[in-house]
Design a protein around this motif. Structure first.
Motif, PDB file in Angstrom:
ATOM      1  N   PRO A 238     -21.882   5.177 -23.955  1.00  0.00           N
ATOM      2  CA  PRO A 238     -20.874   5.449 -23.117  1.00  0.00           C
ATOM      3  C   PRO A 238     -20.547   4.919 -21.797  1.00  0.00           C
ATOM      4  CG  PRO A 238     -21.802   7.623 -24.141  1.00  0.00           C
ATOM      5  CD  PRO A 238     -22.766   6.071 -24.231  1.00  0.00           C
ATOM      6  N   ARG A 239     -21.417   4.659 -20.944  1.00  0.00           N
ATOM      7  CA  ARG A 239     -21.283   3.978 -19.641  1.00  0.00           C
ATOM      8  C   ARG A 239     -20.883   2.434 -19.860  1.00  0.00           C
ATOM      9  NH1 ARG A 239     -25.354   5.078 -15.554  1.00  0.00           N
ATOM     10  NH2 ARG A 239     -23.500   4.689 -14.114  1.00  0.00           N
ATOM     11  N   THR A 240     -21.466   1.874 -20.744  1.00  0.00           N
ATOM     12  CA  THR A 240     -21.218   0.454 -20.958  1.00  0.00           C
ATOM     13  C   THR A 240     -19.617   0.457 -21.484  1.00  0.00           C
ATOM     14  OG1 THR A 240     -23.551   0.126 -21.772  1.00  0.00           O
ATOM     15  CG2 THR A 240     -21.936  -1.485 -22.392  1.00  0.00           C
ATOM     16  N   LEU A 241     -19.298   1.179 -22.527  1.00  0.00           N
ATOM     17  CA  LEU A 241     -18.066   1.313 -23.211  1.00  0.00           C
ATOM     18  C   LEU A 241     -17.023   1.475 -22.111  1.00  0.00           C
ATOM     19  CD1 LEU A 241     -18.966   3.023 -26.689  1.00  0.00           C
ATOM     20  CD2 LEU A 241     -18.388   0.664 -26.305  1.00  0.00           C
ATOM     21  N   THR A 242     -17.192   2.397 -21.276  1.00  0.00           N
ATOM     22  CA  THR A 242     -16.434   2.671 -20.141  1.00  0.00           C
ATOM     23  C   THR A 242     -16.047   1.268 -19.392  1.00  0.00           C
ATOM     24  OG1 THR A 242     -16.898   4.972 -20.044  1.00  0.00           O
ATOM     25  CG2 THR A 242     -15.830   3.941 -18.127  1.00  0.00           C
ATOM     26  N   VAL A 243     -16.958   0.353 -18.972  1.00  0.00           N
ATOM     27  CA  VAL A 243     -16.716  -0.605 -18.025  1.00  0.00           C
ATOM     28  C   VAL A 243     -16.164  -1.844 -18.964  1.00  0.00           C
ATOM     29  CG1 VAL A 243     -18.998  -1.727 -18.339  1.00  0.00           C
ATOM     30  CG2 VAL A 243     -17.517  -1.733 -16.350  1.00  0.00           C
ATOM     31  N   HIS A 244     -16.474  -1.748 -20.243  1.00  0.00           N
ATOM     32  CA  HIS A 244     -15.822  -2.542 -21.164  1.00  0.00           C
ATOM     33  C   HIS A 244     -14.552  -2.352 -21.388  1.00  0.00           C
ATOM     34  CE1 HIS A 244     -16.900  -5.083 -25.073  1.00  0.00           C
ATOM     35  NE2 HIS A 244     -15.912  -5.671 -24.274  1.00  0.00           N
ATOM     36  N   HIS A 245     -13.997  -1.005 -21.287  1.00  0.00           N
ATOM     37  CA  HIS A 245     -12.579  -0.655 -21.293  1.00  0.00           C
ATOM     38  C   HIS A 245     -11.964  -1.092 -20.401  1.00  0.00           C
ATOM     39  CE1 HIS A 245      -9.635   3.003 -21.488  1.00  0.00           C
ATOM     40  NE2 HIS A 245      -9.101   1.756 -22.302  1.00  0.00           N
ATOM     41  N   GLN A 246     -12.162  -0.847 -19.171  1.00  0.00           N
ATOM     42  CA  GLN A 246     -11.758  -1.133 -17.767  1.00  0.00           C
ATOM     43  C   GLN A 246     -11.649  -2.786 -17.835  1.00  0.00           C
ATOM     44  OE1 GLN A 246     -10.554   0.579 -15.301  1.00  0.00           O
ATOM     45  NE2 GLN A 246     -10.860   2.443 -16.414  1.00  0.00           N
ATOM     46  N   LEU A 247     -12.494  -3.590 -18.105  1.00  0.00           N
ATOM     47  CA  LEU A 247     -12.250  -4.968 -18.423  1.00  0.00           C
ATOM     48  C   LEU A 247     -11.062  -5.457 -19.230  1.00  0.00           C
ATOM     49  CD1 LEU A 247     -13.117  -7.885 -17.936  1.00  0.00           C
ATOM     50  CD2 LEU A 247     -14.942  -7.557 -19.746  1.00  0.00           C
ATOM     51  N   ALA A 273     -18.281   2.673 -34.394  1.00  0.00           N
ATOM     52  CA  ALA A 273     -19.624   2.889 -34.621  1.00  0.00           C
ATOM     53  C   ALA A 273     -20.681   3.647 -33.781  1.00  0.00           C
ATOM     54  CB  ALA A 273     -20.354   1.413 -34.248  1.00  0.00           C
ATOM     55  N   ALA A 274     -19.874   4.392 -32.561  1.00  0.00           N
ATOM     56  CA  ALA A 274     -20.808   5.358 -31.740  1.00  0.00           C
ATOM     57  C   ALA A 274     -19.823   6.605 -31.386  1.00  0.00           C
ATOM     58  CB  ALA A 274     -21.081   4.779 -30.470  1.00  0.00           C
ATOM     59  N   ALA A 275     -19.150   6.739 -32.760  1.00  0.00           N
ATOM     60  CA  ALA A 275     -18.133   7.902 -32.594  1.00  0.00           C
ATOM     61  C   ALA A 275     -18.878   9.290 -32.768  1.00  0.00           C
ATOM     62  CB  ALA A 275     -17.262   7.653 -33.763  1.00  0.00           C
ATOM     63  N   GLY A 276     -20.062   9.229 -33.233  1.00  0.00           N
ATOM     64  CA  GLY A 276     -20.899  10.427 -33.206  1.00  0.00           C
ATOM     65  C   GLY A 276     -21.116  11.167 -31.953  1.00  0.00           C
ATOM     66  N   ASP A 277     -20.963  10.613 -30.809  1.00  0.00           N
ATOM     67  CA  ASP A 277     -20.854  11.018 -29.461  1.00  0.00           C
ATOM     68  C   ASP A 277     -19.708  11.651 -29.174  1.00  0.00           C
ATOM     69  OD1 ASP A 277     -20.959  11.293 -26.602  1.00  0.00           O
ATOM     70  OD2 ASP A 277     -22.560   9.746 -26.475  1.00  0.00           O
ATOM     71  N   PRO A 278     -19.491  12.779 -28.595  1.00  0.00           N
ATOM     72  CA  PRO A 278     -18.228  13.446 -28.387  1.00  0.00           C
ATOM     73  C   PRO A 278     -17.557  12.602 -27.127  1.00  0.00           C
ATOM     74  CG  PRO A 278     -20.047  15.249 -28.430  1.00  0.00           C
ATOM     75  CD  PRO A 278     -20.589  13.857 -28.712  1.00  0.00           C
ATOM     76  N   ASP A 279     -18.199  12.168 -26.339  1.00  0.00           N
ATOM     77  CA  ASP A 279     -17.835  11.407 -24.929  1.00  0.00           C
ATOM     78  C   ASP A 279     -17.135  10.143 -25.708  1.00  0.00           C
ATOM     79  OD1 ASP A 279     -18.360  13.346 -23.167  1.00  0.00           O
ATOM     80  OD2 ASP A 279     -20.411  12.272 -22.708  1.00  0.00           O
ATOM     81  N   VAL A 280     -17.673   9.346 -26.444  1.00  0.00           N
ATOM     82  CA  VAL A 280     -17.295   8.242 -27.098  1.00  0.00           C
ATOM     83  C   VAL A 280     -15.884   8.622 -27.985  1.00  0.00           C
ATOM     84  CG1 VAL A 280     -17.885   6.422 -28.550  1.00  0.00           C
ATOM     85  CG2 VAL A 280     -19.602   7.063 -27.002  1.00  0.00           C
TER      86      VAL A 280
END
Length: 308
Positions: A238-247, A273-280
């Motif tokens: 999730p923390r990687t995806l957050t900064v990827h989104h910001q990019l 692919a990681a949608a099992g995580d509620p935050d994702v």
């Protein structure tokens, strides 16, 4: 007398920063500053509910005031410790009132540069941050930075961390150029820092750079964090995806809509692919919305429509 000190391992949340230190601080207060045999009953109360623990600290402060007066160092310490407990349980207004009083008393009694005064000032600044009162927090971080530069030097860990807190407070109140300058000094410093701290500073700097119109530099900082988090946490964390989104958003803000669509499409695939995580899952909805906007801006309305 031991005062409530800083936990240098966790600066993200004020409650996490002070909670592990409260027991030692309470024990010190009860042993040293409570008069006439009441320490045992108070210490027993500390093993009970949060309300009873708070009441024990309130009683300790009252007894200090009665026994030594408002200006005694023990009283100042007890007031600081009570303020820390108030902040821990979410009573921010009461915490700020007590920290402000403790700081005023410490400056008058102990002096501006006393170690206890600095601890209380830092606690107050952190509490202001917790209450989203960033202008007031910045004022105290500036004073602490001045003191620590003079006494500890530019590269001491406390100096670097104080500058980082000031940079964040400046960014939060719209002082973006100042924030960038402080972030640059922090990232150029020689003090050791964790990967999470360094990444957090780079993200803060990127957000400040974005607001000053330096979009190329903003994307450079976000790319640096993204590469490091992919290596350290994985592409779907999730923390990687957050900064990827910001990019992706940074590309869109630059008017580079094709690049924005490309980056956001990659983020979206990782999110699915990681949608099992509620935050994702929550992030996935935001990324889909922003990807659709990027497709429309790039002249690809059918791709945008296909997302819904």
């Amino acid at each position: 007398m031991v005062v409530l000190t800083r936990n240098r391992n966790d600066r993200a949340i004020f409650g996490n920063r002070i909670a592990p230190l409260l027991t030692a601080a309470w024990r010190s207060v009860l042993r040293v500053v409570t008069p006439g045999g009441s320490a045992d009953s108070l210490w027993a109360a500390l093993g009970a509910s949060p309300a009873e623990r708070t009441a024990a600290l309130e009683q300790a402060l009252d007894e200090c005031v009665e026994h030594w007066g408002d200006d005694h160092p023990h009283t100042i310490t007890a007031r600081n410790n009570l303020a820390g407990k108030y902040c821990e349980i979410g009573r921010r207004g009461a915490a700020i009132t007590q920290f402000e009083r403790a700081l005023d008393d410490a400056v008058r009694v102990l002096g501006e540069h006393h170690a206890q005064t600095e601890v209380i000032r830092e606690n107050l600044a952190l509490c202001y941050e917790d209450a989203a009162r960033f202008a007031e927090a910045a004022h105290h971080w500036e004073q602490l930075l001045s003191h620590r530069l003079a006494h500890l030097g530019e590269h001491d860990a406390d100096t670097v961390l104080t500058r980082a807190r000031l940079a964040e407070a400046c960014r939060r109140v719209g002082r973006f150029d100042e924030a960038v300058t402080h972030y640059e000094r922090v990232l150029d410093g020689k003090a050791e820092a964790s990967a999470e701290e360094t990444e957090s500073w780079r993200i803060g700097m990127a957000l400040a750079l974005r607001e000053t119109g330096r979009l190329d530099s903003c994307r450079e900082q976000l790319w640096t964090v993204l590469v490091r988090r992919r290596r350290r946490l994985g592409a779907r964390h999730p923390r990687t995806l957050t900064v990827h989104h910001q990019l992706g958003l940074a590309y869109a803000r630059s008017g580079r809509h094709d690049d924005a669509a490309r980056v956001l499409r990659e983020v979206y695939r990782h999110c699915l692919a990681a949608a099992g995580d509620p935050d994702v899952r929550l992030l996935c909805l935001r990324v889909r919305r922003d990807l659709a906007a990027a497709y429309r801006a790039a002249g690809r309305p059918r791709d945008a429509a296909a997302l819904y």
